[in-house]
Design a protein around this motif. Structure first.
Motif, PDB file in Angstrom:
ATOM      1  N   THR A 372       0.780  -1.228   0.000  1.00 23.41           N
ATOM      2  CA  THR A 372       0.000   0.000   0.000  1.00 23.41           C
ATOM      3  C   THR A 372       0.822   1.294   0.000  1.00 23.41           C
ATOM      4  N   PRO A 373       1.760   1.470   0.938  1.00 22.57           N
ATOM      5  CA  PRO A 373       2.398   2.793   1.012  1.00 22.57           C
ATOM      6  C   PRO A 373       3.097   3.184  -0.284  1.00 22.57           C
ATOM      7  N   ARG A 375       2.520   1.808  -3.454  1.00 22.43           N
ATOM      8  CA  ARG A 375       1.577   1.896  -4.570  1.00 22.43           C
ATOM      9  C   ARG A 375       0.847   3.239  -4.562  1.00 22.43           C
ATOM     10  N   GLU A 376       0.375   3.617  -3.382  1.00 21.00           N
ATOM     11  CA  GLU A 376      -0.420   4.841  -3.294  1.00 21.00           C
ATOM     12  C   GLU A 376       0.461   6.061  -3.079  1.00 21.00           C
ATOM     13  N   GLY A 377       1.535   5.874  -2.286  1.00 17.32           N
ATOM     14  CA  GLY A 377       2.345   7.021  -1.886  1.00 17.32           C
ATOM     15  C   GLY A 377       3.203   7.586  -3.000  1.00 17.32           C
ATOM     16  N   TRP A 380       1.207   9.856  -5.072  1.00 19.07           N
ATOM     17  CA  TRP A 380       0.859  11.080  -4.357  1.00 19.07           C
ATOM     18  C   TRP A 380       2.045  12.043  -4.360  1.00 19.07           C
ATOM     19  N   ARG A 383       2.353  13.680  -7.691  1.00 13.98           N
ATOM     20  CA  ARG A 383       1.288  14.665  -7.918  1.00 13.98           C
ATOM     21  C   ARG A 383       1.528  15.952  -7.127  1.00 13.98           C
TER      22      ARG A 383
ATOM     23  N   PHE B  89      -3.102   6.112   3.106  1.00 12.21           N
ATOM     24  CA  PHE B  89      -2.769   5.697   1.735  1.00 12.21           C
ATOM     25  C   PHE B  89      -3.885   4.853   1.122  1.00 12.21           C
ATOM     26  N   LEU B  90      -4.473   3.978   1.935  1.00 11.17           N
ATOM     27  CA  LEU B  90      -5.541   3.127   1.402  1.00 11.17           C
ATOM     28  C   LEU B  90      -6.734   3.970   0.953  1.00 11.17           C
ATOM     29  N   ILE B  92      -6.714   7.218  -0.076  1.00  5.81           N
ATOM     30  CA  ILE B  92      -6.589   8.340  -1.024  1.00  5.81           C
ATOM     31  C   ILE B  92      -7.204   8.011  -2.376  1.00  5.81           C
ATOM     32  N   ASN B  93      -7.066   6.775  -2.803  1.00  7.82           N
ATOM     33  CA  ASN B  93      -7.654   6.432  -4.100  1.00  7.82           C
ATOM     34  C   ASN B  93      -8.943   5.632  -3.976  1.00  7.82           C
ATOM     35  N   ARG B 128      -8.107   7.492  -8.608  1.00  4.52           N
ATOM     36  CA  ARG B 128      -7.979   6.452  -9.622  1.00  4.52           C
ATOM     37  C   ARG B 128      -9.360   5.881  -9.973  1.00  4.52           C
TER      38      ARG B 128
END
Lengths: 448, 709
Positions: A372-373, A375-377, A380, A383, B89-90, B92-93, B128
């Motif tokens: 998670t951190p 993939r999402e971070g 971010w 961006r 983080f989980l 945000i998208n 997303r």
């Protein structure tokens, strides 16, 4: 692509690779001219003598497995792939009495932006890697090895295959090498260009034919590696350093560098320098000397910052790096990492926001998406930097940027999360005013 | 044992345990998404990061092995900060569309976001969007933007279902769960992925948008389909079953159920439910009240008995009926003086009555730890999805799975020796295996038969190893030479030290035998009754056209009777019946089933009967009373059960004294000529046949195309 075409390509872009004669005490790149890669040329340079020595082929006693490992430990050789883990120690972790299959893997998945040293080793001196791997295999009692080569340097893979054929034909690889009881099969495998496959467990997954995603550690590859068997993975340059160590002794190698940082290291110098290229110099050489070798900052401009060890290592401002010597400990003390030795030089005209945006984009693009951190971070982070660069930054963005990077660090399965976060935090730390200025001018533009 | 200090509490766990296990033991909840006790460890969600003393970074509790004296803090600043950042983080998208999400109210992400999420988001960029996918009639993948990439569904496919139908494609934030190449998810266990999905990415297609979880009651029940006897939670709103979920029972179904257990409920509120007693008058069906209908039936039975003798009255009772229904149907027929009752509707051989019931021969749970197993005459995976799942786990640990079967079907597990033999050759094939075993053991063979190379291989595989079972499938139970095959298998089991057991076709195959829903001396067997020997027939939950070996011939045979009474929840047997009595499906009556391992499991009604429907046990009891048969005085289903199975207690297994898989020495070793009739997985019983979603699956369509799925 033929070798000549590759050379011409380098020449036309003004990049000299590794046979420019401006190395200091080179071991791996010594006496290379771009065409003397073949077995006979390598043997003329003293090639395969180290392997003959440990196997006792030239009248000597040969070396035991323990003696080889002790020599490597003595040499102070540290992993050249980025982490700088002592190689002898890693080799000693391998369960030598393990009854089943064990594997040796060479990590040639050189994907770190700025790094191009292994490419040149495999292209212009492939046998040194083969010999190094054979010695390692001997020391750890391993019968099978793989060299995983980055997918975007296909001609290098082809070259390595050609070298393997030569080595097999000459009896340096295969069953009962040179009539000894030691057998070692070595195979080349090319990836498809994913950065993540340079992470060792991800590389193993890819080598097994699966999607390249890192494994959670523990268990470590030394106990559960390729196909679940004990596996040792080293970087190409690490293996390439081994023949010299065996021939000249561990102490000689250590003395060539500085304590705890034995030997020479190849630095891939790129960015705003006059002569970008690969430079092999003893560890402990002052940064300023390396910069001189590369012809100094391009156009005589002022040095602004240097990323000393590949894109994931924290950036160091000019005044810090100029006081450093190029070795693991000095760079680490300065707050960065020697990493893979990719020195990215940035002159005074470089916009740090734009530089960071480019780096962050890379990590977003290369994140495997497993945990998670990261993939999402990573998305971010990009961006946020992109927003600042577009002139849409907000006053709170610096705090947020640092905070998001901090949230990724140390919480991911592999080091890619850290690799994405570290450059951000270093940029925010050292060049905060530049970011803030951009944000403020954006705010003013909005106000007007 | 390793001692660990967890949030100040000392707990002891076995070596090799993870911090998560220690936390479970200490009663400490560590938030998590990707971790599931039945799946491999992925450590990818990072939600379970905890603070381990001496470790510089927070460690995932699910993947960090315990060490002696380890000190773990799950609620220290370091742990909480890590967990909060992962939650951020989980989210945000994540679309945060809880108000329109089917998972709302039972969503792990929603629940944990309450504890670890911030009230506003710091992420203001575009979120997303992930394209929806159509993966078949059971699972909806409409809102894949909700996916948090925990890969539970992927691991379920790989590890439990045995087929990797879902995978994570692409990389980084473009990662998405999909079938690749636009395929469908066809596993017979696929519905479990809906339960496993911690968010609203995989939802139940039939259930979507019908209710919120908190609006529904949760009621326990038992699955009426295969012989597993899966424990269920049935969710009910306004006297309608809206959803079926597994109830965890480690000894029976673990935390899984098969798709037919999960989706057959659609039939319960389908249009062909029978809601009024009906009589056929002049070829037309007329709705009547219960007393009229029952009087008609009682008079009809009395007349037939008077004219043709008691044995002309017969009852065919589906083995999907409850213990109580089977018992009372038997008591009714026997009270009238007949011995003609049978529940072996698909059988081809009707051996002399046995006093003991055939069963699995071992516990269901022990299937997971077998070393060697020989499965004969079964499409294991489709006929017994959860037994197959257990044997798959055993195979993963190294068990050798051998089989003798007529058609190659993919069991999604490695098969050691696969002997394909036409049903007519099974006796010969098994005799070949027996002589191979005899040769290896140095004993006298049953019959001098020449073993094939494969038979030798199978014999060698089955002779080695520890815990072994020979499992006989539905095609053996329904086989013309069932006794002979069973005899040979018993002989084999003695030689190699294995248990012999019948997998069992229906939810109550064992129960039907225990309450003697079988003809005794002088009575007609199912075969006789279905071929027109009876003058009055009671069809309890049975549909002769679909549930019998004869099919259309059976319908013609049944039609010869003077009076045919169908007790069913559905408008069925319209052509051959004279009376239709609406009786409760399993959700509308109390009752009990005895599963393959002889475990008696009782359940209550979860909703009230639809329309004029009445529980079958009450209908049979009323009929018995009207016919003045003694003993029909029970006022509760419990009273019926204690009369049917004295001394048995719900939840436990029936005394082994009542169970046996022994077979008589066969008169000859001749081959069979009648192909055994085995129901396709979604044709097994009246409920699954009428579930629209199950009928839309690939397995059901294969049956339509004439392939026995």
């Amino acid at each position: 692509m033929s070798v000549n075409a590759v050379l011409q390509q380098f020449a036309s872009s003004g990049v000299e690779t590794c046979f420019h004669g401006r190395h200091i005490n080179p071991q791996i790149y010594a006496d290379l001219n771009g065409s003397n890669w073949s077995l006979s040329a390598y043997e003329q340079r003293g090639g395969y003598q180290a392997l003959r020595k440990i196997l006792g082929m030239d009248g000597g006693q040969g070396l035991t497995q323990d003696e080889v490992i002790a020599t490597v430990k003595e040499s102070g050789l540290r992993g050249r792939g980025g982490a700088g883990f002592p190689t002898g120690l890693k080799w000693s972790f391998m369960p030598r009495q393990f009854p089943g299959q064990k594997y040796l893997v060479c990590n040639s998945d050189e994907g770190e932006p700025g790094t191009c040293k292994d490419r040149d080793i495999l292209m212009f001196n492939p046998h040194i890697v083969i010999e190094g791997m054979a010695i390692a295999a001997y020391a750890m009692g391993i019968s099978t090895g793989y060299n995983y080569i980055h997918g975007e340097i296909f001609q290098v893979y082809e070259r390595f295959e050609a070298a393997l054929e030569e080595a097999r034909a000459a009896g340096y690889l295969g069953q009962a090498i040179m009539g000894s009881s030691f057998s070692f099969q070595l195979h080349a495998h090319h990836g498809f260009g994913a950065y993540i496959c340079g992470e060792e467990t991800s590389l193993l997954e890819s080598l097994e034919g699966k999607k390249g995603q890192p494994r959670f550690k523990p268990p470590f590859p030394a106990s559960f590696g390729l196909y679940g068997k004990p596996t040792t993975i080293n970087n190409t340059e690490t293996f390439a350093a081994v023949p010299w160590i065996i021939r000249h002794g561990g102490l000689a190698y250590l003395e060539c560098g500085k304590p705890n940082n034995g030997g020479t290291k190849i630095f891939s110098v790129s960015g705003d320098v006059e002569r970008p290229g690969n430079y092999e110099i003893p560890l402990g050489t002052p940064f300023s000397a390396l910069l001189d070798l590369a012809g100094g900052v391009s156009g005589g401009r002022k040095l602004k910052a240097v990323i000393p060890g590949g894109s994931s290592s924290p950036v160091l401002p000019a005044h810090v790096i100029m006081d450093c010597t190029m070795d693991y400990d000095s760079i680490s003390k300065a707050g960065s990492m020697l990493g893979s030795g990719a020195v990215i030089v940035m002159d005074e005209t470089r916009c740090m926001v734009e530089s960071l945006k480019r780096l962050s984009y890379f990590y977003m693009h290369e994140s495997c998406g497993q945990c998670t951190p990261c993939r999402e971070g990573t998305g971010w982070l990009w961006r946020l930097v992109d927003r600042i660069h577009r002139g849409e930054g907000r006053e709170t963005d610096m705090q947020l940027l640092d905070n998001v990077a901090e949230s990724i660090m140390g919480r991911t399965i592999c080091a890619l999360g850290d690799a994405a976060a570290m450059p951000v935090r270093a940029m925010v730390k050292h060049f905060r005013p530049e970011f803030e200025a951009m944000i403020q001018s954006a705010q003013q533009a909005v106000a007007v | 044992m390793v001692e660990v200090e967890l949030d100040g509490k000392k707990v002891e766990v076995p070596p090799g345990s993870m911090v998560m296990h220690a936390a479970e033991k200490a009663g400490v909840f560590v938030p998590h998404f990707c971790y599931h006790k039945k799946l491999s460890i992925a450590a990818n969600c990072r939600m379970c990061l905890v603070d381990v003393e001496k470790a510089p970074k927070p460690m995932p509790a699910c993947a960090t092995p315990v060490t002696q004296g380890m000190v773990v803090r799950t609620k220290s600043d370091k742990a909480i900060k890590a967990q909060q950042s992962v939650m951020e983080f989980l989210l945000i998208n994540h679309p945060l569309d809880c108000p329109i999400c089917d998972q709302g109210g039972e969503c792990q992400l929603q629940d944990l976001a309450m504890g670890y999420g911030a009230s506003t988001s710091r992420y203001e960029e575009e979120k997303r969007v992930v394209a929806p996918k159509d993966i078949g009639p059971l699972i909806s993948m409409e809102e894949m933007s909700r996916c948090i990439h925990c890969t539970r569904c992927v691991r379920f496919g790989q590890e439990i279902a045995g087929v990797m139908e879902l995978g994570m494609s692409h990389r980084g934030e473009h990662s998405e769960i999909e079938t690749f190449l636009g395929g469908t998810v066809d596993s017979e266990l696929s519905g479990n992925m809906i339960d496993l999905c911690p968010v609203g990415a995989l939802t139940s297609k039939p259930f979507r948008y019908s209710a919120r979880t908190w609006e529904m009651s949760r009621r326990k029940s038992i699955s009426p389909h295969d012989s597993t006897g899966s424990n269920l939670v049935i969710q009910v709103k306004n006297h309608q079953v809206l959803r079926v979920l597994p109830l965890e029972n480690e000894a029976v179904n673990e935390c899984w159920i098969a798709d037919r257990d999960r989706f057959s409920y659609e039939a319960l509120s389908g249009t062909d439910r029978l809601t009024q007693p009906m009589l056929k008058q002049g070829g037309e069906w007329v709705s009547v009240d219960w007393s009229t209908a029952l009087e008609y039936v009682a008079n009809g039975l009395n007349e037939v008995r008077a004219e043709h003798g008691a044995n002309a009255i017969g009852a065919l009772v589906s083995p999907h009926s409850t213990v109580e229904e089977l018992y009372l149907a038997g008591a009714l027929v026997r009270g009238l003086g007949s011995q003609s009752i049978d529940s072996r509707l698909r059988y081809a051989e009707f051996a002399s009555p046995r006093s003991k019931a055939r069963w699995l021969g071992r516990s269901i749970a022990s299937l997971s730890t077998l070393d060697r197993v020989l499965v004969i005459g079964s499409n294991l995976r489709k006929e017994h999805p959860l037994f197959a799942q257990r044997i798959r786990q055993a195979a993963k640990r190294g068990a050798k799975v051998c089989t003798v079967r007529s058609a190659v079907t993919d069991w999604a597990m490695p098969i050691n020796t696969d002997i394909q033999a036409n049903f007519s050759d099974w006796v010969g094939t098994l005799l070949g295996i027996a002589s191979a075993v005899a040769r290896i053991k140095g004993v006298k063979p049953l019959v001098d038969a020449f073993p094939s190379a494969l038979a030798e291989q199978l014999a060698n595989a089955m002779i080695s190893g520890g815990d072994k079972a020979i499992l006989l499938g539905n095609a053996v139970a329904h086989h013309e030479k069932a006794e002979t095959i069973t005899y040979i298998c018993n002989w084999l089991s003695e030689q190699i030290g294995a248990t012999v057991g019948f997998l069992g076709e229906a939810a109550n195959t064992v129960g039907a035998q225990l309450v003697h829903a079988l003809p005794r001396q002088g009575g007609s067997s199912a075969k006789d009754m279905l071929s027109g020997k009876s003058k009055a027939l009671l069809l309890v939950n049975a549909e002769p056209g679909l549930d019998t070996l004869g099919g259309a011939e059976s319908v013609a045979g049944v039609s010869k009777a003077r009076m045919v009474v169908t007790l069913s929840p559905f408008k069925t047997n319209l052509g051959c019946s004279d009376v239709l009595l609406p009786v409760s499906p399993f959700t509308e009556t109390a009752g009990s089933f005895v599963n393959a391992e002889a475990r008696l499991q009782s359940f209550h009604a979860v909703i009230r009967p639809l329309g004029e429907t009445r529980p079958a046990w009450k209908v049979l009891r009323a009929l018995g009373e009207m016919l003045n048969i003694p003993g029909f005085t029970q006022n509760s289903v419990e009273e019926v059960l204690s009369a049917a199975l004295p001394g048995a207690s719900a939840g436990s297994c029936i005394s082994p004294d009542l169970l046996s898989n022994e077979a008589e020495f066969p008169a000859d070793w001749s081959e069979a000529t009648i192909e055994p009739h085995v129901a396709s997985m979604y044709q097994l019983d009246g409920l699954v046949r009428r579930s629209a979603s199950l009928q839309a699956t690939v397995d059901a369509k294969r049956f339509d195309e004439g392939v026995n799925a």
